[in-house]
Write a protein that holds these residues in place. Sequence first.
Motif, PDB file in Angstrom:
ATOM      1  N   PRO A 269       0.794  -1.251   0.000  1.00 27.27           N
ATOM      2  CA  PRO A 269       0.072   0.056  -0.069  1.00 27.27           C
ATOM      3  C   PRO A 269       0.989   1.185   0.004  1.00 27.27           C
ATOM      4  N   THR A 270       2.082   1.436   0.716  1.00 28.62           N
ATOM      5  CA  THR A 270       2.835   2.437   0.450  1.00 28.62           C
ATOM      6  C   THR A 270       3.629   2.657  -0.573  1.00 28.62           C
ATOM      7  N   GLY A 271       3.987   1.797  -1.321  1.00 29.99           N
ATOM      8  CA  GLY A 271       4.843   1.971  -2.487  1.00 29.99           C
ATOM      9  C   GLY A 271       5.134   0.618  -3.242  1.00 29.99           C
ATOM     10  N   SER A 272       5.952   0.785  -4.095  1.00 32.26           N
ATOM     11  CA  SER A 272       6.546  -0.522  -4.763  1.00 32.26           C
ATOM     12  C   SER A 272       8.045  -0.781  -4.425  1.00 32.26           C
ATOM     13  N   TRP A 273       8.301  -1.942  -4.445  1.00 30.74           N
ATOM     14  CA  TRP A 273       9.734  -2.636  -4.155  1.00 30.74           C
ATOM     15  C   TRP A 273      10.313  -3.373  -5.243  1.00 30.74           C
ATOM     16  N   SER A 274      11.441  -3.510  -5.338  1.00 37.14           N
ATOM     17  CA  SER A 274      12.031  -4.407  -6.267  1.00 37.14           C
ATOM     18  C   SER A 274      13.390  -5.200  -5.967  1.00 37.14           C
ATOM     19  N   VAL A 275      13.456  -6.486  -5.793  1.00 40.71           N
ATOM     20  CA  VAL A 275      14.548  -7.150  -5.199  1.00 40.71           C
ATOM     21  C   VAL A 275      15.713  -7.258  -6.480  1.00 40.71           C
ATOM     22  N   VAL A 276      16.530  -6.398  -6.278  1.00 43.71           N
ATOM     23  CA  VAL A 276      17.556  -6.422  -7.365  1.00 43.71           C
ATOM     24  C   VAL A 276      19.200  -6.999  -7.022  1.00 43.71           C
ATOM     25  N   THR A 277      19.970  -6.661  -7.837  1.00 45.33           N
ATOM     26  CA  THR A 277      21.351  -7.474  -7.421  1.00 45.33           C
ATOM     27  C   THR A 277      21.951  -7.232  -6.189  1.00 45.33           C
ATOM     28  N   ALA A 278      21.975  -5.845  -5.988  1.00 42.09           N
ATOM     29  CA  ALA A 278      22.252  -5.040  -4.750  1.00 42.09           C
ATOM     30  C   ALA A 278      21.586  -5.967  -3.560  1.00 42.09           C
TER      31      ALA A 278
END
Length: 529
Positions: free
Chosen positions: A175-184
Amino acid sequence: MNTLAHRNSPALIYGSALAVALAVIFVLFFDTLKSIVGIWNSSETFAHGYVILPISLWLVWQRRSTLASTPVTPYWPALLLLLGTGLAWLLADLGGVQVVQQYAVVAMIPITVLALLGKEIALALAFPLLFLLLAVPFGEIFIDPLIGWTADFTVTALRATGIPVLREGTNFIIPTGSWSVVTACSGVRYLIASFTLGCLYAHLTYRSRLRQFLFIVLAIVVPIIANWIRAYMIVMIGHLSGNELATGVDHLIYGWLFFGLVMLLMFWLGSLWREAPAETAAAAMTDRAAIHPNSVSSGRHAAVTAATIVLCLALWPGYSRYLATAGQSDKPVAIGAFRTTWQTGSAFTTWQPAFTQARAGFRQVYEHDAHPVGIDLLYYRNQDRRSMLITSANRMVAEEDPVWRVIGSERRQEQIAGTQLAVREARIEGPGPRIVVWSWYRVADRFVISDYVGKLLQARSKLLMQGDDGAAIMVFAPYQENPEQARTALRAFLNDNLASVDAALASNKSAGSSPVATARQEVANEQIR
Protein backbone atom coordinates in the motif's frame (compact mmCIF):
# COMPACT_ATOMS: atom_id res chain seq x y z
CA MET A 1 80.08 -24.47 8.95
CA ASN A 2 80.02 -27.19 6.27
CA THR A 3 76.92 -28.76 7.81
CA LEU A 4 75.15 -25.40 7.83
CA ALA A 5 76.10 -24.76 4.21
CA HIS A 6 74.81 -28.20 3.26
CA ARG A 7 71.48 -27.57 4.95
CA ASN A 8 70.98 -24.10 3.52
CA SER A 9 72.05 -24.90 -0.03
CA PRO A 10 69.04 -27.13 -0.94
CA ALA A 11 66.65 -24.57 0.57
CA LEU A 12 68.22 -21.84 -1.57
CA ILE A 13 68.16 -24.00 -4.71
CA TYR A 14 64.55 -25.08 -4.29
CA GLY A 15 63.45 -21.62 -3.22
CA SER A 16 65.01 -20.18 -6.37
CA ALA A 17 63.44 -22.89 -8.53
CA LEU A 18 60.01 -22.22 -7.02
CA ALA A 19 60.41 -18.47 -7.58
CA VAL A 20 61.25 -19.09 -11.24
CA ALA A 21 58.27 -21.42 -11.73
CA LEU A 22 55.85 -18.95 -10.12
CA ALA A 23 57.30 -16.13 -12.21
CA VAL A 24 56.68 -18.20 -15.34
CA ILE A 25 53.03 -18.61 -14.33
CA PHE A 26 52.78 -14.85 -13.89
CA VAL A 27 54.35 -14.10 -17.28
CA LEU A 28 52.62 -16.77 -19.37
CA PHE A 29 49.18 -16.22 -17.89
CA PHE A 30 49.46 -12.49 -17.25
CA ASP A 31 46.22 -11.66 -19.09
CA THR A 32 44.26 -14.13 -16.98
CA LEU A 33 45.73 -12.81 -13.74
CA LYS A 34 45.11 -9.26 -14.95
CA SER A 35 41.44 -10.12 -15.51
CA ILE A 36 41.18 -11.20 -11.86
CA VAL A 37 42.56 -7.88 -10.62
CA GLY A 38 40.33 -6.05 -13.08
CA ILE A 39 37.24 -7.58 -11.47
CA TRP A 40 38.56 -6.70 -8.01
CA ASN A 41 38.81 -3.11 -9.18
CA SER A 42 35.39 -2.93 -10.82
CA SER A 43 33.26 -4.84 -8.32
CA GLU A 44 32.92 -4.19 -4.60
CA THR A 45 31.67 -7.76 -4.25
CA PHE A 46 35.17 -9.10 -4.95
CA ALA A 47 37.31 -6.32 -3.47
CA HIS A 48 38.35 -8.76 -0.72
CA GLY A 49 40.57 -10.44 -3.33
CA TYR A 50 43.35 -7.95 -2.53
CA VAL A 51 43.84 -9.40 0.97
CA ILE A 52 43.86 -13.10 0.00
CA LEU A 53 47.52 -13.24 -1.08
CA PRO A 54 48.83 -11.30 1.98
CA ILE A 55 46.84 -13.59 4.29
CA SER A 56 48.19 -16.69 2.53
CA LEU A 57 51.77 -15.40 2.82
CA TRP A 58 51.23 -14.64 6.51
CA LEU A 59 49.94 -18.18 7.07
CA VAL A 60 53.00 -19.57 5.27
CA TRP A 61 55.26 -17.44 7.46
CA GLN A 62 53.53 -18.85 10.56
CA ARG A 63 54.65 -22.31 9.46
CA ARG A 64 58.28 -21.44 8.82
CA SER A 65 59.56 -23.63 11.68
CA THR A 66 57.66 -26.64 10.40
CA LEU A 67 58.82 -26.02 6.85
CA ALA A 68 62.46 -25.80 7.92
CA SER A 69 62.24 -29.32 9.28
CA THR A 70 60.23 -30.90 6.45
CA PRO A 71 62.01 -32.93 3.75
CA VAL A 72 61.88 -31.60 0.21
CA THR A 73 61.29 -34.25 -2.46
CA PRO A 74 59.82 -33.42 -5.90
CA TYR A 75 56.54 -35.22 -6.56
CA TRP A 76 56.47 -36.09 -10.26
CA PRO A 77 52.84 -37.34 -10.47
CA ALA A 78 51.76 -33.75 -9.77
CA LEU A 79 52.90 -32.88 -13.28
CA LEU A 80 49.82 -34.74 -14.55
CA LEU A 81 47.67 -32.40 -12.47
CA LEU A 82 49.58 -29.46 -13.90
CA LEU A 83 48.89 -30.69 -17.43
CA GLY A 84 45.23 -31.12 -16.48
CA THR A 85 44.89 -27.54 -15.24
CA GLY A 86 46.67 -26.36 -18.38
CA LEU A 87 44.19 -28.25 -20.54
CA ALA A 88 41.30 -26.82 -18.52
CA TRP A 89 42.72 -23.34 -19.11
CA LEU A 90 43.01 -24.00 -22.84
CA LEU A 91 39.44 -25.28 -23.19
CA ALA A 92 38.14 -22.35 -21.13
CA ASP A 93 40.16 -19.97 -23.27
CA LEU A 94 38.71 -21.46 -26.45
CA GLY A 95 35.20 -21.31 -25.03
CA GLY A 96 35.65 -17.87 -23.48
CA VAL A 97 34.88 -19.06 -19.93
CA GLN A 98 36.90 -16.56 -17.95
CA VAL A 99 36.20 -17.90 -14.46
CA VAL A 100 37.47 -21.39 -15.38
CA GLN A 101 40.62 -19.83 -16.84
CA GLN A 102 41.14 -17.92 -13.59
CA TYR A 103 40.64 -20.96 -11.38
CA ALA A 104 42.97 -23.02 -13.57
CA VAL A 105 45.79 -20.47 -13.33
CA VAL A 106 45.46 -19.98 -9.57
CA ALA A 107 45.32 -23.78 -9.10
CA MET A 108 48.67 -24.00 -10.89
CA ILE A 109 50.32 -22.37 -7.86
CA PRO A 110 49.63 -25.10 -5.26
CA ILE A 111 50.19 -27.81 -7.88
CA THR A 112 53.58 -26.30 -8.72
CA VAL A 113 54.49 -26.32 -5.02
CA LEU A 114 53.41 -29.96 -4.81
CA ALA A 115 55.41 -30.96 -7.88
CA LEU A 116 58.59 -29.14 -6.90
CA LEU A 117 58.68 -29.39 -3.11
CA GLY A 118 56.80 -32.62 -2.54
CA LYS A 119 53.78 -33.95 -0.68
CA GLU A 120 54.95 -33.18 2.86
CA ILE A 121 55.56 -29.49 2.13
CA ALA A 122 52.29 -29.21 0.17
CA LEU A 123 50.38 -30.85 3.02
CA ALA A 124 51.93 -28.49 5.56
CA LEU A 125 50.86 -25.54 3.39
CA ALA A 126 47.54 -27.01 2.25
CA PHE A 127 45.29 -24.30 3.68
CA PRO A 128 47.38 -21.25 2.66
CA LEU A 129 47.72 -22.65 -0.87
CA LEU A 130 44.05 -23.56 -1.28
CA PHE A 131 43.00 -20.25 0.32
CA LEU A 132 44.41 -18.58 -2.80
CA LEU A 133 41.46 -19.98 -4.77
CA LEU A 134 39.19 -17.56 -2.90
CA ALA A 135 40.91 -14.72 -4.78
CA VAL A 136 39.10 -15.80 -7.95
CA PRO A 137 35.97 -13.66 -8.47
CA PHE A 138 33.22 -16.25 -8.34
CA GLY A 139 29.64 -16.05 -7.11
CA GLU A 140 27.61 -14.16 -9.71
CA ILE A 141 26.01 -17.46 -10.69
CA PHE A 142 24.19 -17.37 -7.33
CA ILE A 143 22.68 -13.91 -7.82
CA ASP A 144 19.47 -14.96 -9.58
CA PRO A 145 18.51 -17.74 -7.12
CA LEU A 146 19.43 -15.50 -4.17
CA ILE A 147 17.21 -12.75 -5.58
CA GLY A 148 14.35 -15.22 -5.96
CA TRP A 149 14.73 -16.60 -2.43
CA THR A 150 14.94 -13.10 -0.96
CA ALA A 151 11.80 -12.01 -2.81
CA ASP A 152 9.97 -15.18 -1.70
CA PHE A 153 10.85 -14.65 1.96
CA THR A 154 10.12 -10.92 1.94
CA VAL A 155 6.70 -11.31 0.34
CA THR A 156 5.81 -14.22 2.64
CA ALA A 157 6.91 -12.26 5.73
CA LEU A 158 4.99 -9.15 4.66
CA ARG A 159 1.81 -11.15 4.15
CA ALA A 160 2.32 -12.86 7.51
CA THR A 161 2.61 -9.39 9.04
CA GLY A 162 -0.77 -8.50 7.58
CA ILE A 163 0.42 -6.28 4.75
CA PRO A 164 -1.25 -6.98 1.38
CA VAL A 165 1.26 -7.62 -1.42
CA LEU A 166 0.84 -7.72 -5.18
CA ARG A 167 3.81 -9.56 -6.65
CA GLU A 168 5.10 -9.95 -10.19
CA GLY A 169 8.43 -11.74 -10.45
CA THR A 170 10.92 -10.01 -8.16
CA ASN A 171 8.84 -6.83 -8.08
CA PHE A 172 6.05 -6.30 -5.58
CA ILE A 173 3.69 -3.55 -4.49
CA ILE A 174 2.42 -2.79 -0.98
CA PRO A 175 0.00 0.00 0.00
CA THR A 176 2.82 2.49 0.65
CA GLY A 177 4.86 1.91 -2.50
CA SER A 178 6.55 -0.48 -4.89
CA TRP A 179 9.72 -2.46 -4.24
CA SER A 180 12.07 -4.56 -6.31
CA VAL A 181 14.68 -7.13 -5.29
CA VAL A 182 17.68 -6.34 -7.47
CA THR A 183 21.30 -7.50 -7.58
CA ALA A 184 22.35 -5.30 -4.65
CA CYS A 185 19.62 -6.94 -2.55
CA SER A 186 20.58 -10.51 -3.43
CA GLY A 187 23.02 -10.77 -0.53
CA VAL A 188 25.78 -12.26 -2.68
CA ARG A 189 28.28 -9.76 -1.25
CA TYR A 190 27.47 -10.84 2.29
CA LEU A 191 27.60 -14.51 1.31
CA ILE A 192 31.04 -14.27 -0.34
CA ALA A 193 32.49 -12.17 2.49
CA SER A 194 31.06 -14.50 5.13
CA PHE A 195 32.35 -17.63 3.37
CA THR A 196 35.86 -16.17 3.06
CA LEU A 197 36.00 -15.08 6.68
CA GLY A 198 34.39 -18.33 7.79
CA CYS A 199 37.06 -20.45 6.08
CA LEU A 200 39.85 -18.44 7.70
CA TYR A 201 38.20 -18.41 11.12
CA ALA A 202 37.51 -22.16 11.03
CA HIS A 203 41.13 -22.88 10.13
CA LEU A 204 42.55 -20.68 12.87
CA THR A 205 40.06 -21.69 15.57
CA TYR A 206 39.47 -25.43 15.19
CA ARG A 207 41.60 -28.53 14.69
CA SER A 208 38.69 -30.92 14.21
CA ARG A 209 37.75 -31.28 10.52
CA LEU A 210 34.12 -31.76 11.56
CA ARG A 211 34.03 -28.47 13.49
CA GLN A 212 35.74 -26.67 10.63
CA PHE A 213 33.21 -28.05 8.15
CA LEU A 214 30.21 -27.21 10.34
CA PHE A 215 31.39 -23.64 10.90
CA ILE A 216 31.91 -23.12 7.15
CA VAL A 217 28.39 -24.42 6.51
CA LEU A 218 27.18 -21.98 9.16
CA ALA A 219 29.06 -19.18 7.39
CA ILE A 220 27.08 -20.00 4.23
CA VAL A 221 23.63 -20.43 5.75
CA VAL A 222 23.67 -17.51 8.20
CA PRO A 223 24.28 -14.67 5.67
CA ILE A 224 21.56 -16.04 3.36
CA ILE A 225 18.96 -16.07 6.14
CA ALA A 226 20.27 -12.79 7.54
CA ASN A 227 19.83 -11.16 4.13
CA TRP A 228 16.22 -12.33 3.99
CA ILE A 229 15.59 -10.72 7.38
CA ARG A 230 17.47 -7.59 6.29
CA ALA A 231 15.32 -7.22 3.16
CA TYR A 232 12.12 -7.64 5.15
CA MET A 233 13.27 -5.12 7.77
CA ILE A 234 14.18 -2.56 5.09
CA VAL A 235 10.73 -2.82 3.49
CA MET A 236 9.09 -2.55 6.91
CA ILE A 237 11.19 0.50 7.85
CA GLY A 238 10.23 2.14 4.57
CA HIS A 239 6.57 1.20 5.04
CA LEU A 240 6.32 2.44 8.64
CA SER A 241 8.25 5.67 7.92
CA GLY A 242 6.19 6.62 4.89
CA ASN A 243 9.19 5.81 2.67
CA GLU A 244 11.32 8.42 4.40
CA LEU A 245 13.87 5.87 5.61
CA ALA A 246 15.63 2.88 4.03
CA THR A 247 14.66 3.76 0.47
CA GLY A 248 17.96 5.06 -0.91
CA VAL A 249 21.64 4.67 -0.21
CA ASP A 250 20.86 4.45 3.50
CA HIS A 251 19.31 1.01 3.10
CA LEU A 252 22.68 -0.31 1.89
CA ILE A 253 24.27 1.23 4.97
CA TYR A 254 21.68 -0.46 7.18
CA GLY A 255 22.44 -3.69 5.36
CA TRP A 256 26.18 -3.62 6.08
CA LEU A 257 25.61 -2.62 9.72
CA PHE A 258 23.17 -5.49 10.12
CA PHE A 259 25.56 -7.88 8.38
CA GLY A 260 28.42 -6.75 10.64
CA LEU A 261 26.37 -7.45 13.76
CA VAL A 262 25.38 -10.88 12.42
CA MET A 263 29.01 -11.76 11.70
CA LEU A 264 30.11 -10.66 15.16
CA LEU A 265 27.40 -12.82 16.70
CA MET A 266 28.38 -15.79 14.53
CA PHE A 267 32.07 -15.52 15.43
CA TRP A 268 31.23 -15.11 19.12
CA LEU A 269 29.16 -18.29 19.04
CA GLY A 270 31.96 -20.02 17.16
CA SER A 271 34.45 -19.03 19.85
CA LEU A 272 32.47 -21.02 22.42
CA TRP A 273 33.70 -24.21 20.72
CA ARG A 274 37.27 -23.02 20.21
CA GLU A 275 39.94 -25.72 20.35
CA ALA A 276 43.39 -25.09 21.80
CA PRO A 277 46.19 -25.39 19.20
CA ALA A 278 48.00 -28.68 19.15
CA GLU A 279 51.08 -28.68 21.34
CA THR A 280 54.36 -28.96 19.52
CA ALA A 281 56.94 -31.27 20.98
CA ALA A 282 60.19 -29.34 21.02
CA ALA A 283 62.25 -32.46 21.16
CA ALA A 284 60.55 -33.96 18.12
CA MET A 285 61.04 -30.71 16.23
CA THR A 286 64.72 -30.73 17.12
CA ASP A 287 65.11 -34.26 15.88
CA ARG A 288 63.42 -33.47 12.58
CA ALA A 289 65.49 -30.34 12.14
CA ALA A 290 68.62 -32.47 11.86
CA ILE A 291 67.87 -33.43 8.29
CA HIS A 292 69.78 -36.31 6.88
CA PRO A 293 71.49 -35.48 3.56
CA ASN A 294 69.50 -38.16 1.74
CA SER A 295 66.15 -36.60 2.80
CA VAL A 296 66.66 -33.63 0.49
CA SER A 297 66.85 -34.10 -3.26
CA SER A 298 69.84 -32.73 -5.09
CA GLY A 299 70.00 -29.40 -6.88
CA ARG A 300 70.01 -31.28 -10.18
CA HIS A 301 66.61 -32.73 -9.34
CA ALA A 302 65.34 -29.24 -8.56
CA ALA A 303 66.53 -27.91 -11.91
CA VAL A 304 65.07 -30.83 -13.87
CA THR A 305 61.73 -30.60 -12.06
CA ALA A 306 61.54 -26.82 -12.52
CA ALA A 307 62.38 -27.12 -16.22
CA THR A 308 59.67 -29.78 -16.68
CA ILE A 309 57.15 -27.59 -14.86
CA VAL A 310 57.98 -24.65 -17.12
CA LEU A 311 57.52 -26.87 -20.17
CA CYS A 312 54.12 -28.07 -18.90
CA LEU A 313 53.08 -24.47 -18.34
CA ALA A 314 54.34 -23.02 -21.63
CA LEU A 315 52.58 -25.61 -23.78
CA TRP A 316 49.07 -24.21 -23.42
CA PRO A 317 49.38 -20.46 -24.13
CA GLY A 318 51.44 -21.25 -27.22
CA TYR A 319 48.89 -23.73 -28.53
CA SER A 320 46.08 -21.30 -27.74
CA ARG A 321 47.70 -18.59 -29.86
CA TYR A 322 48.14 -21.07 -32.71
CA LEU A 323 44.49 -22.15 -32.61
CA ALA A 324 43.31 -18.54 -32.40
CA THR A 325 45.22 -17.68 -35.56
CA ALA A 326 44.21 -20.85 -37.41
CA GLY A 327 40.52 -20.35 -36.60
CA GLN A 328 40.26 -16.73 -37.72
CA SER A 329 38.11 -16.02 -40.77
CA ASP A 330 37.95 -12.96 -43.00
CA LYS A 331 34.77 -14.10 -44.69
CA PRO A 332 32.17 -11.30 -44.49
CA VAL A 333 28.92 -11.90 -42.64
CA ALA A 334 25.69 -10.90 -44.33
CA ILE A 335 22.32 -11.58 -42.74
CA GLY A 336 19.48 -10.37 -44.89
CA ALA A 337 15.75 -10.95 -45.05
CA PHE A 338 14.88 -14.65 -45.12
CA ARG A 339 12.16 -16.24 -47.19
CA THR A 340 8.79 -15.97 -45.42
CA THR A 341 5.08 -15.76 -46.14
CA TRP A 342 4.63 -13.21 -43.37
CA GLN A 343 4.28 -9.54 -44.23
CA THR A 344 6.65 -6.85 -43.03
CA GLY A 345 5.07 -5.01 -40.11
CA SER A 346 5.59 -1.88 -38.04
CA ALA A 347 7.71 -1.71 -34.91
CA PHE A 348 5.67 -2.16 -31.73
CA THR A 349 8.48 -1.76 -29.17
CA THR A 350 11.77 0.08 -28.74
CA TRP A 351 13.25 -2.73 -26.62
CA GLN A 352 16.60 -4.12 -27.73
CA PRO A 353 18.76 -6.83 -26.13
CA ALA A 354 21.81 -5.62 -24.19
CA PHE A 355 24.40 -7.78 -25.99
CA THR A 356 28.02 -7.16 -26.87
CA GLN A 357 28.75 -5.90 -30.37
CA ALA A 358 28.01 -8.58 -32.97
CA ARG A 359 29.75 -9.06 -36.31
CA ALA A 360 26.39 -8.63 -38.06
CA GLY A 361 22.77 -8.26 -37.07
CA PHE A 362 19.27 -8.34 -38.47
CA ARG A 363 16.11 -6.93 -36.89
CA GLN A 364 12.64 -6.90 -38.42
CA VAL A 365 8.98 -7.03 -37.48
CA TYR A 366 6.60 -9.33 -39.36
CA GLU A 367 2.85 -9.64 -39.21
CA HIS A 368 0.31 -12.35 -40.06
CA ASP A 369 -3.42 -12.33 -39.28
CA ALA A 370 -2.92 -9.14 -37.25
CA HIS A 371 -0.33 -10.86 -35.00
CA PRO A 372 3.00 -8.92 -34.98
CA VAL A 373 6.24 -10.74 -34.19
CA GLY A 374 9.74 -9.26 -34.11
CA ILE A 375 13.00 -11.09 -34.70
CA ASP A 376 16.51 -10.10 -33.71
CA LEU A 377 19.50 -12.04 -35.08
CA LEU A 378 23.02 -11.35 -33.82
CA TYR A 379 25.91 -13.16 -35.56
CA TYR A 380 29.34 -13.51 -33.94
CA ARG A 381 32.69 -14.45 -35.49
CA ASN A 382 36.34 -14.05 -34.37
CA GLN A 383 35.07 -13.45 -30.86
CA ASP A 384 36.92 -11.59 -28.13
CA ARG A 385 36.05 -9.89 -24.83
CA ARG A 386 34.33 -7.02 -26.61
CA SER A 387 32.33 -9.23 -28.97
CA MET A 388 31.17 -12.49 -27.46
CA LEU A 389 28.07 -14.57 -27.99
CA ILE A 390 27.89 -16.28 -24.60
CA THR A 391 28.85 -14.10 -21.66
CA SER A 392 27.27 -12.89 -18.43
CA ALA A 393 27.43 -9.38 -19.88
CA ASN A 394 24.73 -10.30 -22.42
CA ARG A 395 21.27 -9.73 -21.02
CA MET A 396 17.74 -9.23 -22.26
CA VAL A 397 17.71 -6.00 -20.25
CA ALA A 398 20.84 -4.19 -19.13
CA GLU A 399 21.50 -4.16 -15.41
CA GLU A 400 20.03 -1.04 -13.80
CA ASP A 401 18.22 -0.12 -17.03
CA PRO A 402 16.07 2.94 -16.20
CA VAL A 403 13.31 2.06 -18.69
CA TRP A 404 13.03 -1.69 -19.16
CA ARG A 405 12.84 -4.50 -16.62
CA VAL A 406 12.39 -8.27 -16.71
CA ILE A 407 9.26 -9.19 -14.76
CA GLY A 408 9.55 -12.94 -15.24
CA SER A 409 11.66 -15.60 -16.89
CA GLU A 410 11.64 -19.36 -17.40
CA ARG A 411 12.83 -22.12 -19.70
CA ARG A 412 10.30 -23.71 -22.02
CA GLN A 413 10.04 -26.65 -24.38
CA GLU A 414 7.97 -25.77 -27.45
CA GLN A 415 6.68 -28.03 -30.21
CA ILE A 416 7.85 -26.29 -33.39
CA ALA A 417 7.56 -27.79 -36.88
CA GLY A 418 7.24 -31.28 -35.45
CA THR A 419 10.31 -31.08 -33.20
CA GLN A 420 11.07 -29.91 -29.67
CA LEU A 421 12.69 -26.47 -29.39
CA ALA A 422 14.12 -25.36 -26.05
CA VAL A 423 13.88 -21.60 -25.47
CA ARG A 424 14.52 -19.11 -22.74
CA GLU A 425 11.49 -16.94 -22.11
CA ALA A 426 11.69 -13.43 -20.68
CA ARG A 427 8.68 -11.24 -19.99
CA ILE A 428 9.69 -7.62 -20.27
CA GLU A 429 7.93 -4.45 -19.20
CA GLY A 430 8.61 -0.90 -20.36
CA PRO A 431 7.16 1.81 -22.59
CA GLY A 432 4.30 0.48 -24.67
CA PRO A 433 2.96 -3.07 -24.45
CA ARG A 434 4.65 -5.80 -22.48
CA ILE A 435 6.55 -8.31 -24.59
CA VAL A 436 7.48 -11.98 -24.42
CA VAL A 437 10.95 -12.78 -25.74
CA TRP A 438 12.06 -16.28 -26.71
CA SER A 439 15.80 -16.66 -27.18
CA TRP A 440 18.35 -19.37 -27.88
CA TYR A 441 21.80 -19.84 -29.45
CA ARG A 442 22.93 -21.43 -32.67
CA VAL A 443 26.39 -22.91 -32.06
CA ALA A 444 28.17 -25.58 -34.12
CA ASP A 445 25.01 -26.23 -36.19
CA ARG A 446 22.95 -26.84 -33.06
CA PHE A 447 20.26 -24.93 -31.19
CA VAL A 448 21.09 -24.67 -27.46
CA ILE A 449 19.95 -22.59 -24.51
CA SER A 450 22.57 -23.72 -21.99
CA ASP A 451 25.55 -21.40 -21.66
CA TYR A 452 27.67 -24.36 -20.57
CA VAL A 453 26.75 -26.53 -23.55
CA GLY A 454 27.24 -23.57 -25.87
CA LYS A 455 30.69 -22.88 -24.46
CA LEU A 456 31.72 -26.53 -24.82
CA LEU A 457 30.54 -26.59 -28.44
CA GLN A 458 32.47 -23.40 -29.17
CA ALA A 459 35.61 -24.82 -27.55
CA ARG A 460 35.31 -28.02 -29.58
CA SER A 461 34.88 -26.09 -32.83
CA LYS A 462 37.93 -23.95 -32.14
CA LEU A 463 39.96 -26.98 -31.07
CA LEU A 464 39.10 -28.59 -34.43
CA MET A 465 39.99 -25.29 -36.16
CA GLN A 466 36.44 -24.87 -37.44
CA GLY A 467 36.04 -21.29 -36.27
CA ASP A 468 33.94 -19.84 -33.47
CA ASP A 469 30.85 -18.77 -35.40
CA GLY A 470 27.63 -18.53 -33.42
CA ALA A 471 24.40 -16.60 -33.35
CA ALA A 472 21.81 -15.40 -30.86
CA ILE A 473 18.22 -15.75 -32.03
CA MET A 474 15.48 -13.73 -30.35
CA VAL A 475 11.82 -13.57 -31.34
CA PHE A 476 9.40 -11.34 -29.47
CA ALA A 477 5.71 -10.46 -29.48
CA PRO A 478 3.49 -8.05 -27.52
CA TYR A 479 0.74 -8.79 -25.02
CA GLN A 480 -1.52 -6.84 -22.69
CA GLU A 481 -2.47 -9.02 -19.73
CA ASN A 482 -2.01 -12.66 -20.69
CA PRO A 483 1.44 -13.66 -22.05
CA GLU A 484 -0.15 -16.69 -23.75
CA GLN A 485 -1.36 -14.26 -26.42
CA ALA A 486 2.27 -13.52 -27.35
CA ARG A 487 3.28 -17.18 -27.11
CA THR A 488 0.61 -18.16 -29.63
CA ALA A 489 1.99 -15.61 -32.12
CA LEU A 490 5.57 -16.78 -31.53
CA ARG A 491 4.66 -20.43 -32.12
CA ALA A 492 2.92 -19.54 -35.38
CA PHE A 493 5.91 -17.49 -36.56
CA LEU A 494 8.46 -20.19 -35.75
CA ASN A 495 6.39 -22.96 -37.30
CA ASP A 496 6.44 -21.02 -40.56
CA ASN A 497 9.92 -19.52 -40.46
CA LEU A 498 12.37 -21.40 -38.23
CA ALA A 499 13.84 -23.43 -41.11
CA SER A 500 14.35 -20.28 -43.18
CA VAL A 501 16.03 -18.48 -40.29
CA ASP A 502 18.32 -21.46 -39.68
CA ALA A 503 19.25 -21.61 -43.37
CA ALA A 504 20.08 -17.89 -43.42
CA LEU A 505 22.42 -18.31 -40.46
CA ALA A 506 23.99 -21.52 -41.78
CA SER A 507 24.94 -19.83 -45.05
CA ASN A 508 27.37 -17.59 -43.15
CA LYS A 509 29.40 -20.35 -41.53
CA SER A 510 33.10 -19.65 -42.03
CA ALA A 511 34.43 -23.22 -41.84
CA GLY A 512 33.51 -26.34 -43.76
CA SER A 513 30.12 -27.70 -42.75
CA SER A 514 29.95 -30.96 -40.88
CA PRO A 515 27.74 -33.83 -42.08
CA VAL A 516 25.19 -32.82 -39.47
CA ALA A 517 25.14 -29.26 -40.81
CA THR A 518 24.83 -30.51 -44.37
CA ALA A 519 21.87 -32.71 -43.45
CA ARG A 520 20.20 -29.87 -41.60
CA GLN A 521 20.72 -27.60 -44.60
CA GLU A 522 19.18 -30.14 -46.98
CA VAL A 523 16.13 -30.53 -44.72
CA ALA A 524 15.79 -26.76 -44.45
CA ASN A 525 16.02 -26.28 -48.20
CA GLU A 526 13.42 -28.99 -48.77
CA GLN A 527 11.06 -27.31 -46.30
CA ILE A 528 11.53 -23.95 -48.01
CA ARG A 529 10.75 -25.48 -51.40
